[in-house]
Design an enzyme around this catalytic site. Structure first.
Site, PDB file in Angstrom:
ATOM      1  N   ILE A 468       0.829  -1.208   0.000  1.00  0.00           N
ATOM      2  CA  ILE A 468       0.000   0.000   0.000  1.00  0.00           C
ATOM      3  C   ILE A 468       0.865   1.260   0.000  1.00  0.00           C
ATOM      4  O   ILE A 468       0.445   2.324   0.467  1.00  0.00           O
ATOM      5  CB  ILE A 468      -0.981  -0.003   1.191  1.00  0.00           C
ATOM      6  CG1 ILE A 468      -0.245  -0.109   2.523  1.00  0.00           C
ATOM      7  CG2 ILE A 468      -1.969  -1.138   1.045  1.00  0.00           C
ATOM      8  CD1 ILE A 468      -1.162  -0.010   3.745  1.00  0.00           C
ATOM      9  N   GLY A 469       2.077   1.098  -0.564  1.00  0.00           N
ATOM     10  CA  GLY A 469       3.037   2.189  -0.549  1.00  0.00           C
ATOM     11  C   GLY A 469       4.070   2.019   0.540  1.00  0.00           C
ATOM     12  O   GLY A 469       4.873   2.918   0.785  1.00  0.00           O
ATOM     13  N   ALA A 512       4.760  -6.176   7.644  1.00  0.00           N
ATOM     14  CA  ALA A 512       6.170  -6.399   7.319  1.00  0.00           C
ATOM     15  C   ALA A 512       6.718  -7.622   8.039  1.00  0.00           C
ATOM     16  O   ALA A 512       7.335  -8.503   7.424  1.00  0.00           O
ATOM     17  CB  ALA A 512       6.983  -5.157   7.674  1.00  0.00           C
ATOM     18  N   ILE A 616      15.056  -3.632  11.929  1.00  0.00           N
ATOM     19  CA  ILE A 616      14.569  -2.829  10.804  1.00  0.00           C
ATOM     20  C   ILE A 616      15.007  -3.518   9.511  1.00  0.00           C
ATOM     21  O   ILE A 616      16.197  -3.623   9.215  1.00  0.00           O
ATOM     22  CB  ILE A 616      15.105  -1.388  10.887  1.00  0.00           C
ATOM     23  CG1 ILE A 616      14.647  -0.731  12.196  1.00  0.00           C
ATOM     24  CG2 ILE A 616      14.625  -0.578   9.686  1.00  0.00           C
ATOM     25  CD1 ILE A 616      13.145  -0.678  12.400  1.00  0.00           C
ATOM     26  N   LEU A 617      14.039  -3.980   8.749  1.00  0.00           N
ATOM     27  CA  LEU A 617      14.329  -4.806   7.578  1.00  0.00           C
ATOM     28  C   LEU A 617      14.907  -3.997   6.428  1.00  0.00           C
ATOM     29  O   LEU A 617      15.701  -4.508   5.640  1.00  0.00           O
ATOM     30  CB  LEU A 617      13.055  -5.522   7.129  1.00  0.00           C
ATOM     31  CG  LEU A 617      12.404  -6.416   8.195  1.00  0.00           C
ATOM     32  CD1 LEU A 617      11.096  -6.996   7.671  1.00  0.00           C
ATOM     33  CD2 LEU A 617      13.353  -7.525   8.629  1.00  0.00           C
ATOM     34  N   GLN A 625       8.100   5.214   5.987  1.00  0.00           N
ATOM     35  CA  GLN A 625       6.882   4.968   6.747  1.00  0.00           C
ATOM     36  C   GLN A 625       6.756   5.915   7.928  1.00  0.00           C
ATOM     37  O   GLN A 625       5.680   6.448   8.211  1.00  0.00           O
ATOM     38  CB  GLN A 625       6.879   3.521   7.244  1.00  0.00           C
ATOM     39  CG  GLN A 625       6.501   2.513   6.190  1.00  0.00           C
ATOM     40  CD  GLN A 625       5.051   2.677   5.784  1.00  0.00           C
ATOM     41  OE1 GLN A 625       4.148   2.303   6.510  1.00  0.00           O
ATOM     42  NE2 GLN A 625       4.820   3.267   4.639  1.00  0.00           N
ATOM     43  N   GLY A 689       6.689  -4.145  13.474  1.00  0.00           N
ATOM     44  CA  GLY A 689       6.224  -3.118  12.552  1.00  0.00           C
ATOM     45  C   GLY A 689       6.597  -1.736  13.047  1.00  0.00           C
ATOM     46  O   GLY A 689       6.885  -1.536  14.226  1.00  0.00           O
ATOM     47  N   GLY A 691       5.216   1.285  10.915  1.00  0.00           N
ATOM     48  CA  GLY A 691       4.451   2.271  10.155  1.00  0.00           C
ATOM     49  C   GLY A 691       3.378   2.983  10.947  1.00  0.00           C
ATOM     50  O   GLY A 691       2.987   4.099  10.601  1.00  0.00           O
ATOM     51  N   GLU A 692       2.871   2.354  12.011  1.00  0.00           N
ATOM     52  CA  GLU A 692       1.867   3.012  12.846  1.00  0.00           C
ATOM     53  C   GLU A 692       2.498   3.624  14.089  1.00  0.00           C
ATOM     54  O   GLU A 692       2.014   4.629  14.614  1.00  0.00           O
ATOM     55  CB  GLU A 692       0.760   2.026  13.197  1.00  0.00           C
ATOM     56  CG  GLU A 692       0.033   1.546  11.949  1.00  0.00           C
ATOM     57  CD  GLU A 692      -1.183   0.682  12.227  1.00  0.00           C
ATOM     58  OE1 GLU A 692      -1.338   0.185  13.360  1.00  0.00           O
ATOM     59  OE2 GLU A 692      -1.989   0.497  11.293  1.00  0.00           O
TER      60      GLU A 692
END
EC number: 1.2.99.6
Length: 732
Positions: A468-469, A512, A616-617, A625, A689, A691-692
């Site tokens: 989703i980007g 992720a 962190i991948l 993000q 994760g 992003g949030e």
């Protein structure tokens, strides 16, 4: 593969490809305009018709008559789809309201018809000719008005109590008792909701913009009352979702109904002004916080109660969940209250629960720190906990909140902050600094993938995971490249197709970590197959530089495909570790703002996020993000609010002219620091994760900075000029 014990050393730990800041492999497609989104599958639909949705003009009541004759006679019009001619429909498990309304109307702009025509323009013009007649019922549209009527929690979310909150709060030396509000918010993704449907006999293919392929497929099949195996969902590229595309929406259902009726492809898109009222939004909250501390500043009592509203059958905004885990304190109370409102459906938006919850909690923490006479960074550090406060036997798998705050304070220059509000000026601007803790739980979902080793030595990854980007294409390719010892350029990734293995999908910050773990699991199986094919012991083999090596022997990977491509399919399932350990992510957010001393205009000058979110991948995609989330947090703090017409029950500012979001000119200097937080409890990837997490706490940090700049404490978001102007200090 069952993940039920901490990850030991594995091939990912080599970090030859994973953990590196690779550019997004889908970047060239997007920058050249060749990545095809849901509405752009033109070659597959040379004879596509177009549908335009007619939405209800009332929020609650009954459709007494629907006259489609004039629309039906308009140029180019094919059928007009309504509830009366669409056939028997069910409702998806994850939909609160029906996606095609009538005769009962459940919310404003609920779809009541779809006009199908040869062109989009013809469909839109004819839609204006549909005449609907209603019987309007009285509805409830104001959370504040309905608050008093809700005294009990929802059945499935009882209040949580630890110790004696009332007694501890009553005797606390320092306390805060305040109410905070957050408004309804819209996702405003760049790409609108759009779908294209094609039937081949009784088989449906739907190109759509959806974050969760399997959820969409299952609910669409249920709604249409067709076997799920007869439905294929394709969604390889998505122009943003933020939770607004987690579920089946009306564009998808109506495209499927129309395509079945006209026996040709049909495209349906929601115009921007339709989205806030037709789809979902983040519900408004009213939050009551009471926190008490002893003379030393240690929290002894904390209570967080939150009210939100939704349609009948909907769920509450879980704005209290971070308050159960973020700070120590022996005596605790949290509770949710859900009012029945007749506004459009409330549902997930980026970091549901924690994002609005921290907007309140992290102001309250600052207020209590000030009352205790303790620096707000030090106050948070003082009240850190390494255990679940409700269960002392349950430790956090990793918790580096203190390190986030210390690192951030040093980098930001926090020691130079003037703690007295309103004392720092830069010309006409009042300057302030704010801090907030960030918190988001690490959610885990089963995730599958299929990996092929091709005869030419390249690797293909297939999973219904979506991008989703966020960079899913890239981190999945990195995972396969690391596991199989091939260059990143030799990995092809195919996503967003329900014919691929079911993944965790994109949502809840779990995508992720869990989707890469699914690819990891498939690659473990493929490594065993490759080793067996060349006569090597799988346990003693290494994969690097396009070869498999076992002691002094080696073979080029493609030698294993002498009998044809090798394919491994596997999924990752998570065991009890998430119950044994509390898994969460943490951040320290620091912000500098300027507030114009005459006009009250607020400008964010610089932002810093320090994040502890597992391994962190890909630092480049992860940073992207976080800075996007920080920008969203700025919007929530300063401008974003769906204005409710509480007479008629709809969102008035339902487009981007009225619903303001940050633009490039609003975005200041942004810095992101990732701590080494490799967590073997989380997954074989040892990741989480982020992003949030990048959103959680940002708005409160801005609110705290505004207070530091002006001495004005705003507890009702967004912080707009009207809440500052008459309280600003006199200009000297």
């Amino acid at each position: 593969m069952k993940f039920d014990k901490p990850a030991g050393e594995n091939p990912i730990d080599q970090l030859k490809v994973v953990g590196r800041p690779h550019d997004r492999i889908d970047g060239p497609l997007k920058t050249t305009g060749t990545a095809r989104y849901a509405y752009e599958w033109h070659e597959e639909s040379p004879n596509a018709a177009y549908g335009y949705i007619v939405g209800s003009a009332i929020a609650k009541g009954r459709l007494t008559a629907l006259d489609t004759d004039a629309a039906q006679k308009a140029p180019g019009v094919l059928p007009v789809i309504t509830a009366s001619n669409a056939g028997a429909l069910s409702k998806g498990d994850k939909n609160t309201a029906r996606l095609l309304g009538g005769p009962t109307i459940e919310h404003y702009h609920q779809a009541i018809a779809l006009v199908v025509a040869e062109t989009f323009e013809q469909a839109r013009a004819a839609a204006s000719l549909v005449q609907a007649h209603y019987r309007r019922n009285k509805g409830a549209y104001s959370l504040a008005d309905e608050k008093q009527a809700v005294s009990q929690p929802p059945e499935d979310t009882p209040d949580k109590n630890v110790g004696d909150f009332d007694g501890a709060f009553s005797s606390a030396a320092v306390k805060i008792d305040a109410t905070y509000t957050t408004p309804d918010q819209s996702h405003m993704a760049m790409e609108p909701h759009a779908s294209m449907a094609v039937w081949d006999g009784n088989k449906l293919t739907l190109w759509t913009s959806n974050q969760m392929i399997d959820w969409c497929r299952t609910d669409l099949a249920k709604t249409l009352k067709v076997p799920v195996e007869n439905v294929r969902i394709i969604s390889p590229y998505i122009g943003g979702g933020f939770g607004g595309k987690l579920f089946l929406r009306s564009d998808a259902l109506l495209a499927a109904l129309a395509a079945r009726a006209v026996k040709r492809p049909v495209k349906v898109m929601l115009p921007r002004p339709s989205i806030p009222n037709n789809t979902t939004h983040r519900p408004a909250t009213l939050q009551h916080l009471r926190i008490g501390a002893d003379q030393s500043g240690k929290i002894t009592a904390i209570s967080h109660e939150s009210w939100s509203g939704n349609l009948p059958g909907g769920t509450p905004e879980t704005a209290v969940q971070q308050s159960e885990l973020l700070y120590a304190g022996a005596n605790r109370h949290t509770g949710l209250r859900l009012a029945t409102l007749d506004l459009p459906e409330g549902n997930a938006m980026r970091a549901p629960g924690e994002a609005p919850g921290l907007m309140a909690l992290e102001i309250a923490i600052d207020e209590l720190a000030e009352k205790a006479g303790i620096d707000p960074v030090e106050f948070r550090i003082l009240n850190d906990t390494q255990i679940d406060p409700a269960d002392p036997t349950r430790r956090f798998s990793r918790r580096q909140l203190i390190e986030c705050l210390r690192t951030g304070a040093d980098k930001f220059g926090w020691k130079q902050r003037n703690a007295t509000p309103g004392q720092v000026r830069d010309g006409e601007w009042l300057v302030g600094h704010g801090v907030a803790a960030g918190f988001r739980n690490n959610l885990l979902e089963k995730s599958g993938a299929r990996v092929h080793l091709e005869p030419n030595g390249t690797v293909t990854v297939e999973t219904d995971m979506t991008d989703i980007g966020t960079g899913s294409y890239t981190i999945l390719a990195q995972t396969a490249a690391e596991m199989l010892g091939v260059p990143l350029e030799q990995v092809a990734v195919h996503l967003g197709d329900s014919s691929f293995p079911v993944s965790a999908g994109s949502g809840g910050q779990w995508g992720a970590n869990t989707s890469t773990s699914g690819v990891y699991a498939a690659c473990v199986k493929l490594r065993e197959m490759i080793a067996s094919a060349v006569g090597f012991d799988p346990e003693q083999s290494q994969f690097a530089d396009g070869k498999i090596t076992n002691g002094t022997r080696s073979a080029i990977l493609h030698e294993a495909t002498a009998g044809g491509r090798l394919t491994a399919e596997e999924s990752i399932e998570f065991g009890t570790l998430s119950k044994e350990y509390q898994q969460s992510t943490f951040a320290g957010h620091f912000v500098e703002v300027g507030v114009h001393s005459a006009t009250g205009e607020v400008r964010v000058r610089r932002m810093l996020a320090v994040c502890a979110a597992g391994r962190i991948l890909n630092p480049k995609t992860a940073r992207s993000q976080v800075i996007g989330a920080m920008t969203m947090g700025m919007g929530a703090a300063l401008m974003e609010e769906l204005a409710v017409d509480d007479r008629l029950g709809y969102f008035v500012n339902h487009d981007m002219a009225g619903y303001e979001v940050p633009v490039h000119a609003d975005i200041p200097k942004q810095e992101v620091i990732f701590l080494d937080d490799t967590d073997p409890i989380s997954s074989p990837m040892k990741a989480k994760g982020v992003g949030e997490l990048g959103l959680c706490g940002v708005s409160a940090a801005i609110a705290n900075a505004v207070y530091n700049a002006t001495g004005i404490r705003v507890r009702d978001y967004p912080i707009t000029l009207d809440k500052l102007l008459d309280k600003l200090p006199d200009v000297v």
